[in-house]
Design a protein around this motif. Structure first.
Motif, PDB file in Angstrom:
ATOM      1  N   GLN A   1      -6.308   3.709   1.288  1.00  0.00           N
ATOM      2  CA  GLN A   1      -6.010   2.439   0.638  1.00  0.00           C
ATOM      3  C   GLN A   1      -5.726   1.328   1.641  1.00  0.00           C
TER       4      GLN A   1
ATOM      5  N   THR B   1       0.700   3.917  -3.043  1.00  0.00           N
ATOM      6  CA  THR B   1       0.396   5.338  -2.818  1.00  0.00           C
ATOM      7  C   THR B   1       1.446   6.227  -3.445  1.00  0.00           C
TER       8      THR B   1
ATOM      9  N   THR C   1       0.835  -1.219   0.000  1.00  0.00           N
ATOM     10  CA  THR C   1       0.000   0.000   0.000  1.00  0.00           C
ATOM     11  C   THR C   1       0.860   1.254   0.000  1.00  0.00           C
TER      12      THR C   1
ATOM     13  N   PHE D   1      -1.059  12.676   0.167  1.00  0.00           N
ATOM     14  CA  PHE D   1      -0.380  11.385   0.221  1.00  0.00           C
ATOM     15  C   PHE D   1      -0.806  10.620   1.472  1.00  0.00           C
TER      16      PHE D   1
ATOM     17  N   ILE E   1      -6.442  -1.139  -2.327  1.00  0.00           N
ATOM     18  CA  ILE E   1      -5.528  -0.412  -3.206  1.00  0.00           C
ATOM     19  C   ILE E   1      -6.235  -0.108  -4.520  1.00  0.00           C
TER      20      ILE E   1
ATOM     21  N   GLU F   1      -4.452   9.403   1.076  1.00  0.00           N
ATOM     22  CA  GLU F   1      -4.567   8.276   0.157  1.00  0.00           C
ATOM     23  C   GLU F   1      -3.988   7.003   0.776  1.00  0.00           C
ATOM     24  N   PHE F   2      -2.912   7.130   1.524  1.00  0.00           N
ATOM     25  CA  PHE F   2      -2.310   5.954   2.163  1.00  0.00           C
ATOM     26  C   PHE F   2      -3.272   5.329   3.166  1.00  0.00           C
TER      27      PHE F   2
END
Length: 454
Positions: A188, A164, A160, A181, A193, A184-185
């Motif tokens: 996910q 990202t 993951t 960032f 993902i 999104e990390f």
């Protein structure tokens, strides 16, 4: 020699047997408790298996009975982190005394979209299920928390984090994309993902680039290059409803949830750092030049404004002087007009006054002349009536008074000597003769005709 007779009876045997039975019971209880009871610590979930083949999950704190079975502990919250000082073998999942993270890895080397690698430090905390069905499914699948960490959580953590990084470039990350960032990390890690595809994008430059190799062309140079900038973009694949497609995290099927996910640090390679420093320097120089240009423009505008202000001040001063002079001239004019008007009015008043006085003088003169004529006429009538006897008498009386006064004041000596009483000057006879002469003269005058001839 006689041996002693043994002291043996059924009562003592019964008593000893009770002691032995009690000791045996205590021993059995000890063995049972030692192998069938454990203490459940807080913050753990226990997988308990009994000798009869039963199993269950224990999440309550306190002593638990498992009857000669087996048990192992699972942390309710498991942490996987990549930090400085960590290593791949630093996994402490089944140790109740372990402090800190369950898996401490070294910083992960990831690759951004623009092929810039970096060492990332991140932390993800997972929460395992505590219900019977979910926990038993997790325990059956991975058997131990160590296996769960090594085969499920750590690979998902690494995959993951790299996925990202593939969504954005390093330049975007260091240009304000840190929050995106991290978001999104975490997204996910919790939901799966994104399934993406990498697309090439060609962008036409707006500013034309001209060659300067041919000096004879001057500014009219020929264009060179294709004026195309090639970049790559990662787009998320969508389903028929417009929702991004995802690769589900396997651990979520067992009820494991992501409690927290953070990227704590990102260290790019030295070449990117040098490039960013050069870019920052160029940006700073450009900003300084822009500020200097703005400052020069401000200085120019300031000079223009100062000149305009000075011109305006001079114009204002000249206008003030002009207004002052105009006002003074107008004031003088008004004063002169007022003074002239005053003189005119005074002259008119004086003229009217003079006319009145003239008329009055004429009337007075006329009156005096009329009175004089009347008086003269009256005197004439009177004089004609008595031949001016009253006037003549008054004139003669005045003459006599003058002579008498002069005679009384004549200068004569104090002592006069003469013969027969006759003195040469100032004697009585002389005075008598003089008075007679005056009387004769007066009588003669009274008979004169003294009318004023025209």
């Amino acid at each position: 020699m006689k041996l002693p007779k043994p002291n043996f009876s059924f009562a003592s045997l019964y008593k000893n047997s009770k002691l032995l039975i009690g000791a045996g019971v205590v021993f059995v209880l000890y063995i049972v408790l030692r192998n069938s009871v454990f203490y459940a610590e807080p913050g753990y979930v226990y997988h308990v298996r009994t000798i009869l083949g039963n199993e269950h999950a224990v999440s309550d704190v306190g002593y638990q009975f498992f009857f000669f079975g087996r048990w192992n502990s699972w942390k309710r919250a498991t942490t996987v982190q990549a930090v400085l000082g960590g290593h791949d073998n630093n996994v402490s999942a089944e140790l109740e005394s372990a402090q800190g993270g369950s898996a401490s890895l070294p910083p992960l080397n990831i690759m951004f979209l623009d092929q810039v690698d970096a060492d990332a430090q991140a932390t993800v905390r997972f929460s395992i299920p505590t219900d019977q069905e979910g926990f038993l499914n997790l325990a059956h699948e991975y058997r131990t928390p160590d296996n769960f960490l090594r085969t499920a959580l750590i690979p998902a953590f690494k995959e993951t984090l790299q996925a990202t990084a593939s969504l954005m470039s390093a330049e975007d990350y260091y240009s304000g994309g840190r929050t995106e960032f991290n978001t999104e990390f975490e997204n996910q890690m919790a939901n799966g993902i994104y399934i993406v595809r990498r697309e090439e994008r060609r962008e036409t430059l707006q500013k034309e680039r001209l060659s300067s190799a041919n000096a004879t062309l001057g500014k009219d140079q020929k264009e060179y290059d294709d004026e195309i900038k090639i970049s790559f973009e990662v787009k998320k694949r969508l389903d028929e409803n417009g929702i991004p497609l995802r690769k589900k995290q396997k651990f979520t099927g067992f009820g494991v949830q992501v409690v927290d996910a953070r990227v704590t640090d990102m260290r790019p390679n030295s070449r990117f750092i040098d490039r960013m420093q050069l870019k920052q320097k160029a940006s700073a120089d450009r900003a300084i030049a822009r500020e200097q240009r703005i400052q020069e423009e401000e200085q120019r505008l300031l000079a223009i404004a100062r000149g305009e202000r000075e011109v305006a001040e001079r114009q204002a001063e000249a206008k003030v002087n002009q207004i002052q002079k105009t006002t003074d001239a107008e004031t003088e004019k008004q004063l002169a007009l007022t003074e002239a008007q005053k003189f005119k009015e005074q002259a008119e008043i004086q003229k009217v006054t003079a006319e009145i006085q003239l008329g009055k003088a004429r009337i007075e003169a006329e009156t005096k002349r009329t009175l004089a004529d009347a008086e003269a006429y009256q005197k004439k009538v009177i004089l004609e009536a008595d031949n001016a006897l009253a006037q003549k008498l008054e004139a003669e009386i005045e003459i006599q008074k003058l002579w008498a006064d002069a005679f009384a004041k004549r200068q004569v000596p104090t002592n006069v000597f003469g013969s027969n009483g006759n003195t040469p000057t100032g004697s009585d006879s002389e005075t008598k003769a003089f008075m007679q002469m005056l009387t004769l003269d007066a009588a003669k005058r009274l008979s004169y005709d003294r009318d004023i001839k025209k």
